[in-house]
Write an enzyme that holds these catalytic residues in place. Sequence first.
Site, PDB file in Angstrom:
ATOM      1  N   GLU A 469       0.862  -1.180   0.000  1.00 36.49           N
ATOM      2  CA  GLU A 469       0.000   0.000   0.000  1.00 36.49           C
ATOM      3  C   GLU A 469       0.901   1.234   0.000  1.00 36.49           C
ATOM      4  O   GLU A 469       1.891   1.295   0.711  1.00 36.49           O
ATOM      5  CB  GLU A 469      -0.901  -0.021   1.236  1.00 36.49           C
ATOM      6  CG  GLU A 469      -2.150   0.829   1.110  1.00 36.49           C
ATOM      7  CD  GLU A 469      -1.882   2.290   1.363  1.00 36.49           C
ATOM      8  OE1 GLU A 469      -2.289   3.121   0.533  1.00 36.49           O
ATOM      9  OE2 GLU A 469      -1.246   2.605   2.387  1.00 36.49           O
ATOM     10  N   HIS A 470       0.551   2.253  -0.777  1.00 37.50           N
ATOM     11  CA  HIS A 470       1.503   3.310  -1.096  1.00 37.50           C
ATOM     12  C   HIS A 470       1.508   4.479  -0.126  1.00 37.50           C
ATOM     13  O   HIS A 470       2.504   5.192  -0.024  1.00 37.50           O
ATOM     14  CB  HIS A 470       1.233   3.843  -2.506  1.00 37.50           C
ATOM     15  CG  HIS A 470       2.434   4.472  -3.137  1.00 37.50           C
ATOM     16  ND1 HIS A 470       2.517   4.737  -4.480  1.00 37.50           N
ATOM     17  CD2 HIS A 470       3.610   4.890  -2.620  1.00 37.50           C
ATOM     18  CE1 HIS A 470       3.689   5.284  -4.759  1.00 37.50           C
ATOM     19  NE2 HIS A 470       4.365   5.393  -3.635  1.00 37.50           N
ATOM     20  N   SER A 471       0.430   4.735   0.598  1.00 38.55           N
ATOM     21  CA  SER A 471       0.309   6.002   1.320  1.00 38.55           C
ATOM     22  C   SER A 471       1.318   6.146   2.448  1.00 38.55           C
ATOM     23  O   SER A 471       1.740   7.257   2.772  1.00 38.55           O
ATOM     24  CB  SER A 471      -1.111   6.159   1.872  1.00 38.55           C
ATOM     25  OG  SER A 471      -1.393   5.174   2.847  1.00 38.55           O
TER      26      SER A 471
END
Length: 758
Positions: A469-471
């Site tokens: 997941e990038h955030s």
Amino acid sequence: MAEAHQAVGFRPSLTSDGAEVELSAPVLQEIYLSGLRSWKRHLSRFWNDFLTGVFPASPLSWLFLFSAIQLAWFLQLDPSLGLMEKIKELLPDWGGQHHGLRGVLAAALFASCLWGALIFTLHVALRLLLSYHGWLLEPHGAMSSPTKTWLALVRIFSGRHPMLFSYQRSLPRQPVPSVQDTVRKYLESVRPVLSDEDFDWTAVLAQEFLRLQASLLQWYLRLKSWWASNYVSDWWEEFVYLRSRNPLMVNSNYYMMDFLYVTPTPLQAARAGNAVHALLLYRHRLNRQEIPPTLLMGMRPLCSAQYEKIFNTTRIPGVQKDYIRHLHDSQHVAVFHRGRFFRVGTHSRNSLLSPRALEQQFQRILDDPSPACPHEEHLAALTAAPRGTWAQVRTSLKTQAAEALEAVEGAAFFVSLDAEPAGLTREDPAASLDAYAHALLAGRGHDRWFDKSFTLIVFSNGKLGLSVEHSWADCPISGHMWEFTLATECFQLGYSTDGHCKGHPDPTLPQPQRLQWDLPDQIHSSISLALRGAKILSENVDCHVFPFSLFGKSFIRRCHLSSDSFIQIALQLAHFRDPQCLALFRVAVDKHQALLKAAMSGQGVDRHLFALYIVSRFLHLQSPFLTQVHSEQWQLSTSQIPVQQMHLFDVHHYPDYVSSGGGFGPADDHGYGVSYIFMGDDMVTFHISSKKSSTKTDSHRLGQHIEDALLDVASLFQAGQHFKRRFRGSGKENSRHRCGFLSRQTGASKASMTSTDF
């Protein structure tokens, strides 16, 4: 810049009274909250901040200073010039019975003040030194006298053996670039891709922006830069990621691959046991700050804040905005297999389970014949749904199945034991690599918990991968963890001759806990809709991976060029197929290097324009220029996967144990997402993605163009002209995978053919 397009729909839901208050209150409030969040992060890790905050000093240095003051006092010398006597006068008298104790306390207080002043001076000096960026502008391989002096001073003030967060207090604030320079660089960057008419119109909008709005927006950014440690990072996290309502799958997550040519064991449970144990060893080192901070070009420390949220972290969906939930610790992992969820403890009596014990637990899950409950199998598809939809369904789920949901969201990370094999195969290397990438990026839409910081994916043949997941962080952070994991599970932990983890099972361990989901009837239709949307999104992704092995980093070095700039310009050539000559190529490479160094020193374009845009929205100012900037479609989004820990891999004895990098989805419906990794000196692996629904893109076609462009660029140099003749002489149809795969299998023992750059 492509990711920032998600912030275009931002509408500040803030109201105020009066014209003057309406102009400034929302942005001032947001600046205040940004600084407050920054200070809260510092307070939340007080003890580690104390240890790293006194760096390059240590608590022992205080003891040494105190002892020296006491010795001087004993010799009737006063290093405090009378200050200790004044401190003694301020201390309680205690009836005159503890005169000696008052002297010791006065010396301790004076030593503490002097020690703190010296540390503060060191921090200020180091911060000033690290604000110097002149070394970035010097030619590669050359170092001026001022830079040599600067480097010597940095090494003196940096101390020895820094911890992960040792430099955090000494890092300079992110500078706010000149708005005139940013606009000028932006216009330079878009000039080649705009028509004369469009460029002239954009230039007019830019001048109007500089004349009317730029100074006010820039003033607020400078105000924020003095109050918060970084004027853009928290807004980037919130408006680019957390406020985006798009599904995470494909749009936000990215993947990391296993070794390309080697699978250390075919036993799925064994590979999972070693990998999970290695990941938890990394978490242990992270908690103790035993991971050295990253040094840019071996000289300048980078911020380590993103490391904090690798583990025990989940992105929680909200109707309007998500938030990141991070736990201090977690002693279990959540496991998915054939539609069922399990909770697997990772510790026993406060010690980490051995790899063999973890393998035993995963094998128990694989052997468990119980079927999935109705709708449980596809439950995780909700995490691939639009965020607002998932937020509403999660409210019901949290009421009906709170314990199971907490077991997943509160896990150290998520583990998916896939029922299918994956990875490179001899029979069909091209299709197998593409399928491998697609399985890591999207899976089947319901076998990954996309909210978790990362999902460890273990395929039935023992192949590994990550879905991230990038955030919470960028790729270098998860890449650093992944390098450690692969090296540790293969070279440190290892496997027995029969493929199992080393050691012995523990029959006293309880069975893994099967999670029970009491799913209310009203969410059954939501799960079905989420699954349908996830499948459509998954089937629309065209993934393509290929290793280019005709040349790599060593050849580019011989051409006296930056390897990253070489690839970036070749990608542009592949995308546009404009004819180039050597002189123009060198100009393009030099320009890319200049822009890269400007971005590294905080003088980039996209983050500054993004922050200016956010301030304009808070102030309700309409800027046609900023609106146009953030509405443009960027059709080629590229990223290099950095290799950061070369010392972990024995490339001479194990030349095939090289990472194959990872990839991400396209940022635009009619664009490409391209990542690449330098696998040693003689290979570059590319990961390409696009959407099948687009009539303008084709991942395999771009892959062929990239291959052609690399050879075209190499032929500009005398040393590289033979690559094109060799390529064409071997036949274009199969050469890519014959060179990349079959030669590896027959020549794996030749270190010169398979050297890596770890």
